[in-house]
Design a protein around this motif. Sequence first.
Motif: not given
Lengths: 126, 408
Positions: B33, B81, B28, B69, B78, B36-37
Amino acid sequence: MGRYLILLYEDEASWAAVGQEETEAILTAHRRFGEAHGDVLRGGGWLHPTATATSVRGPDDGANADAPGFAAGVDALVTDGPYVETKEALGGFYLVEVPDLDSALALAREVPAPFGGVEVRPLRET
Amino acid sequence: MTADPAGAVADAHRREWAAVLAATVRVTRDLDLAEECVQEAYAQALTAWRDGVPARPGAWLTTAARRRALDLHRRAAVAERALPLLVVDEVAPEPAGDAGQPDDLLALLFTCCHPALTAEARVALTLRLLGGLSTPEIARAFLVSEPTMAARLTRAKKKIAAAGVPFRVPGPDELPRRLGGVLAVVHLVLTAGHTAPTGTGLVRHDLLDRAHDLARLLRSRFPADADVAGLLALVLLTDARRATRVDADGALVLLADQDRSRWDAAMIEEGRALVRAALTARPVSRYAVLAAVAAVHAEAPSLEETDWAEIVGLYDVVLARWPSPVVALNRAVAVGFADGPEAGLAALDELADEPRLAGYGYLAAARGELLRRTGRHREAREAIGEAVLLTGNDVERELLAGRLAALG
């Protein structure tokens, strides 16, 4: 790769008090630093002391958020002196382009700054 | 088929969290992130593992987290970002589904403990990203509110990305300097776990377990480093006493009253061997000497038969090179056992004006105990009363209150 500004903050009174010989030695150190790291240096400069600074603020006490182009404009308040008075003042800078903060910090450790220190700031890439 | 997928997931969380996260960060290149994944991968496991827990749970979780991811990477969100990506060195491609290279774990640890972050942020990030602790759990360990801790973590992660703190184990030039910072973080996790600064329990088992894991990880990678060996020894010799430090009701049991036969003999043995090896290194390692103090305690059959003179000598070694008021206080307590309470009080008096010990409950508690042993009960009551007010740990407060009551 990232760009970083290395800001040199030094005591101006100490700079004012050094003789010519010592000034030469410090400048030589800077030249050596520049030669050693020419491949990553993207710019740099030595500033006149803050006594030569002129500050420009918006008429609304520096708040330009609602001004056209967000700028101070023609009614700007122009005053003698630096924007912020500090004992250690911004006296010079180097702009470097390196892979990461560790590389930038390695360079920062080598920057001559006899009367203060340096601050490393990453540039926003827009 | 497993009867308890939730148990297996909890177990995998405890064992594999850091390795799975570290391997996912490489994909990632974004700490939030990746977290989270990995959280989603654990949530998926709760359902998927009902039909059986995979042979290598870590590999399963890493594959799930990385797949998630890659999914997210393909989405526009993404691409737009706001923050730059983490600086990650290119490495040879790993076998698919591998549960993280050990160096990914270490890289994550060095990123969390980077000197460009505040000391508070380093510990908090390490507990969050390598320990898998929640923000409230970390906040409770360091006496700050949850919003404060959440803000601290967010700010640190933003700085890592924006300033370009690399996801990397430092090279040999930088390693000695950087390793010290990492060890300091592990030591802090150990001390916070050994006696929780606040709360109802004396020991924070989660923190102690993390200190243990981190010290082992460092030892596996830096087997020749005396500080690393010393710190692992300190962890082992401290942790060997864990089961005996509180009684069945959760009340604090003093070193004098602990059932030494229940100390973990295997941990003590391993710790002592590490101390012996680490003490031969020059320059002398601070952690090795502190571990040697713990080893003297571990070897003693009782409090009275402890080699207190040896402990005073070891503290002298520490103080000569690394002056610290807390170590000086520990030394004064040892002097109180080696040469009697009057000598201990004299050593403590030298610390009375130390500003860094003002508000430190252990100073008042140590004074109170030494005064009690000299029979000056009125002064002892005053000192212990002060210590009661200064501790934030309920278990310690109860013990001190009991002593106060015993003094009449």
